[in-house]
Design an enzyme around this catalytic site. Structure first.
Site, PDB file in Angstrom:
ATOM      1  CG  ASN A   1      -2.073   0.939   1.113  1.00 26.34           C
ATOM      2  OD1 ASN A   1      -2.057   1.861   0.310  1.00 26.34           O
ATOM      3  ND2 ASN A   1      -3.095   0.719   1.912  1.00 26.34           N
TER       4      ASN A   1
ATOM      5  NE  ARG B   1      -8.630  -2.562  14.598  1.00 26.00           N
ATOM      6  CZ  ARG B   1      -7.972  -2.011  13.565  1.00 26.00           C
ATOM      7  NH1 ARG B   1      -6.857  -2.562  13.111  1.00 26.00           N
ATOM      8  NH2 ARG B   1      -8.455  -0.938  12.964  1.00 26.00           N
TER       9      ARG B   1
ATOM     10  CE1 TYR C   1      -4.581   1.911  11.347  1.00 28.27           C
ATOM     11  CE2 TYR C   1      -5.107   1.138  13.559  1.00 28.27           C
ATOM     12  CZ  TYR C   1      -4.890   0.883  12.220  1.00 28.27           C
ATOM     13  OH  TYR C   1      -5.001  -0.401  11.748  1.00 28.27           O
TER      14      TYR C   1
ATOM     15  CG  ASP D   1      -3.744  -1.746  15.507  1.00 25.01           C
ATOM     16  OD1 ASP D   1      -2.643  -1.693  16.073  1.00 25.01           O
ATOM     17  OD2 ASP D   1      -3.881  -1.740  14.263  1.00 25.01           O
TER      18      ASP D   1
ATOM     19  CG  HIS E   1      -1.396   1.432  13.457  1.00 31.76           C
ATOM     20  ND1 HIS E   1      -1.041   2.303  12.461  1.00 31.76           N
ATOM     21  CD2 HIS E   1      -1.729   0.273  12.832  1.00 31.76           C
ATOM     22  CE1 HIS E   1      -1.155   1.713  11.278  1.00 31.76           C
ATOM     23  NE2 HIS E   1      -1.571   0.475  11.484  1.00 31.76           N
TER      24      HIS E   1
ATOM     25  CD  GLU F   1      -3.361  -5.193  15.346  1.00 27.01           C
ATOM     26  OE1 GLU F   1      -2.943  -4.872  14.218  1.00 27.01           O
ATOM     27  OE2 GLU F   1      -4.568  -5.420  15.588  1.00 27.01           O
TER      28      GLU F   1
ATOM     29  CD  GLU G   1      -0.158  -4.170  11.269  1.00 24.57           C
ATOM     30  OE1 GLU G   1      -0.369  -3.102  10.677  1.00 24.57           O
ATOM     31  OE2 GLU G   1      -1.027  -4.776  11.919  1.00 24.57           O
TER      32      GLU G   1
ATOM     33  NE  ARG H   1      -1.951  -7.777  14.070  1.00 24.28           N
ATOM     34  CZ  ARG H   1      -2.860  -7.887  13.103  1.00 24.28           C
ATOM     35  NH1 ARG H   1      -3.663  -8.921  13.044  1.00 24.28           N
ATOM     36  NH2 ARG H   1      -2.959  -6.940  12.176  1.00 24.28           N
TER      37      ARG H   1
ATOM     38  CG  HIS I   1      -1.846  -7.063   8.424  1.00 24.42           C
ATOM     39  ND1 HIS I   1      -1.304  -6.274   7.429  1.00 24.42           N
ATOM     40  CD2 HIS I   1      -2.585  -6.233   9.189  1.00 24.42           C
ATOM     41  CE1 HIS I   1      -1.698  -5.027   7.578  1.00 24.42           C
ATOM     42  NE2 HIS I   1      -2.476  -4.961   8.635  1.00 24.42           N
TER      43      HIS I   1
ATOM     44  CG  ASP J   1      -3.607  -2.166   3.406  1.00 26.94           C
ATOM     45  OD1 ASP J   1      -3.436  -3.364   3.663  1.00 26.94           O
ATOM     46  OD2 ASP J   1      -3.287  -1.251   4.180  1.00 26.94           O
TER      47      ASP J   1
ATOM     48  CD  GLU K   1      -6.625  -6.940  10.517  1.00 27.02           C
ATOM     49  OE1 GLU K   1      -6.918  -5.743  10.694  1.00 27.02           O
ATOM     50  OE2 GLU K   1      -5.451  -7.330  10.319  1.00 27.02           O
TER      51      GLU K   1
ATOM     52  CD1 TRP L   1      -1.718   7.562  10.536  1.00 27.13           C
ATOM     53  CD2 TRP L   1      -1.403   5.615   9.507  1.00 27.13           C
ATOM     54  NE1 TRP L   1      -2.966   7.114  10.119  1.00 27.13           N
ATOM     55  CE2 TRP L   1      -2.783   5.908   9.475  1.00 27.13           C
ATOM     56  CE3 TRP L   1      -0.998   4.418   8.913  1.00 27.13           C
ATOM     57  CZ2 TRP L   1      -3.743   5.074   8.882  1.00 27.13           C
ATOM     58  CZ3 TRP L   1      -1.931   3.600   8.323  1.00 27.13           C
ATOM     59  CH2 TRP L   1      -3.289   3.927   8.315  1.00 27.13           C
TER      60      TRP L   1
END
Length: 397
Positions: free
Chosen positions: A37, A147, A159, A204, A206, A230, A256, A277, A306, A310, A333, A397
């Protein structure tokens, strides 16, 4: 049997996807997903200009040898671009192998260890009440796990709570840890009271927190029985998992952003996480994911591959085939956010029923791509958002 051609299809049915088609002199072909992505064309060029010439006339049955040849033969190995390109090739080769055998992929991976796989999807809202309402809708659909994300007061964009994918320059969000750390524990306190204890809840981070901040959050969330927390810290901080692992009694999921099994080794062998993950389309495909699952099994770590919007439906099917076969599967997921145009290009997705996923018994991955339809959706430049703190400094992010 020999590889006669490799086609790289970059298409945008609502989102950009990079598809790999490997054809053989036996008339059998396979599909793979090489979507990264925001950097799709970097992968497409790597496949077209660098990897395709290496694979023509090779035997597609020799998946392990081809995997090692691509990974180790470049010398400058690894990284998300190269590993995503390798994943696309690897998936397509497994798809061919399944079609040659006339068997679904899970059968080639050892057969089923289970009949269906538990999944979770994403629920978000602007405030606690809207999150609760969305969660109740998904519970009625049959979901056993969801989630949870929510807007953070005083921040601009959060996010997991809005679709900020942009075809111009990246959308810039503003985020601060203090209001986040105050909001999330209160959210889960509220949801446990409103939804009860039967539904599994996940969250999450992130990779936005420091190790100490993650330790504080994990400790505050203990009473609300999360299925897992996560990606609490950045993937580079593997040793820092010790900071909060020793005190916080909450399951941790990570991985991920890992691209190889070696990147995942430290947190697994020291049992610093409970769920691995990784993204099959970013770690070299099914071949590497199977090895990571085998390593995780030794340390009683379960998988939670994951599964966002995307990556294409090809990867989502690969996820479930692997989930069905491995003994240490944990949860999968599953996105509900595919654009409607995706169905014009991709023939199949995992089958959802009552909180679980399955796949068909079609040979290989069980998917076909409408190449003419794919051409009707040309590539559009796209970016994931970026994030900054209120003082203007860059934030993960």
């Amino acid at each position: 049997m020999k590889i006669t051609d490799i086609d790289i299809i970059v298409t945008c049915p609502g989102r950009n996807y990079v598809i790999v088609k490997i054809s053989t002199d036996a008339g059998i072909y396979g599909w793979g997903d090489a979507t990264l992505n925001g950097r799709e064309l970097a992968v497409a060029e790597t496949l077209e200009k660098h990897l395709k010439p290496l694979l023509l006339n090779k035997n597609p049955d020799n998946i392990e040898d081809i995997w090692q040849y691509i990974f180790r033969g470049t010398y400058w190995r690894g990284g998300p671009v190269l590993m995503t390109a390798l994943a696309g090739i690897d998936m397509a080769l497994w798809d061919i192998k399944g079609k040659v055998a006339g068997l679904p992929l899970y059968s080639l991976l050892g057969g089923k260890s289970r009949d269906k796989v538990l999944c979770y999807t994403h629920v978000y809202g602007k405030d606690f009440n809207s999150v609760k309402n969305e969660a109740e809708k998904h519970i009625k659909k049959g979901y056993k796990a969801i989630r949870i994300q929510v807007d953070i007061p005083g921040c601009e964009g959060t996010y997991g709570t809005n679709d900020s994918y942009s075809d111009k320059l990246p959308v810039q969000e503003i985020w601060e840890p203090s209001p986040y750390l105050q909001t999330i524990p209160e959210l889960f306190k509220y949801l446990r009271k409103e939804l009860g204890n039967e539904i599994e809840l996940l969250h999450d981070v992130h990779e936005r927190l420091t190790p100490v901040e993650a330790k504080i959050l994990a400790s505050q969330l203990e009473p609300y029985r999360l299925f897992f927390l996560e990606d609490p810290i950045r993937p580079e901080h593997k040793a820092s998992f010790n900071v909060f692992r020793q005190t916080a009694k909450i399951p941790i999921a990570m991985g991920e952003l890992y691209n190889t099994k070696w990147e995942a080794m430290q947190v697994m062998e020291k049992q610093l996480i409970d769920y691995i993950r990784c993204d099959l389309s970013h770690i070299g495909g099914i071949t590497e994911a199977k090895k990571i699952a085998n390593i995780a099994e030794i340390y009683n770590i379960k998988t939670a591959w994951h599964g966002p919007a995307d990556i294409s439906p090809i990867s989502h099917l690969a996820n479930v085939h692997l989930d069905l076969s491995i003994p240490n599967f944990g949860i999968q997921e599953q996105t509900e956010f595919f654009p409607p145009e995706v169905k014009d290009v991709f023939s199949n997705l995992p089958l959802f029923k009552d909180g679980y996923l399955t796949v068909s018994d079609k040979a290989g991955l069980g998917i076909e791509i409408d190449e003419e339809a794919a051409c009707q959706y040309p590539y559009k430049r796209g970016y994931l958002p970026t994030s900054r703190r209120k003082d203007g400094s860059v934030q993960d992010w």
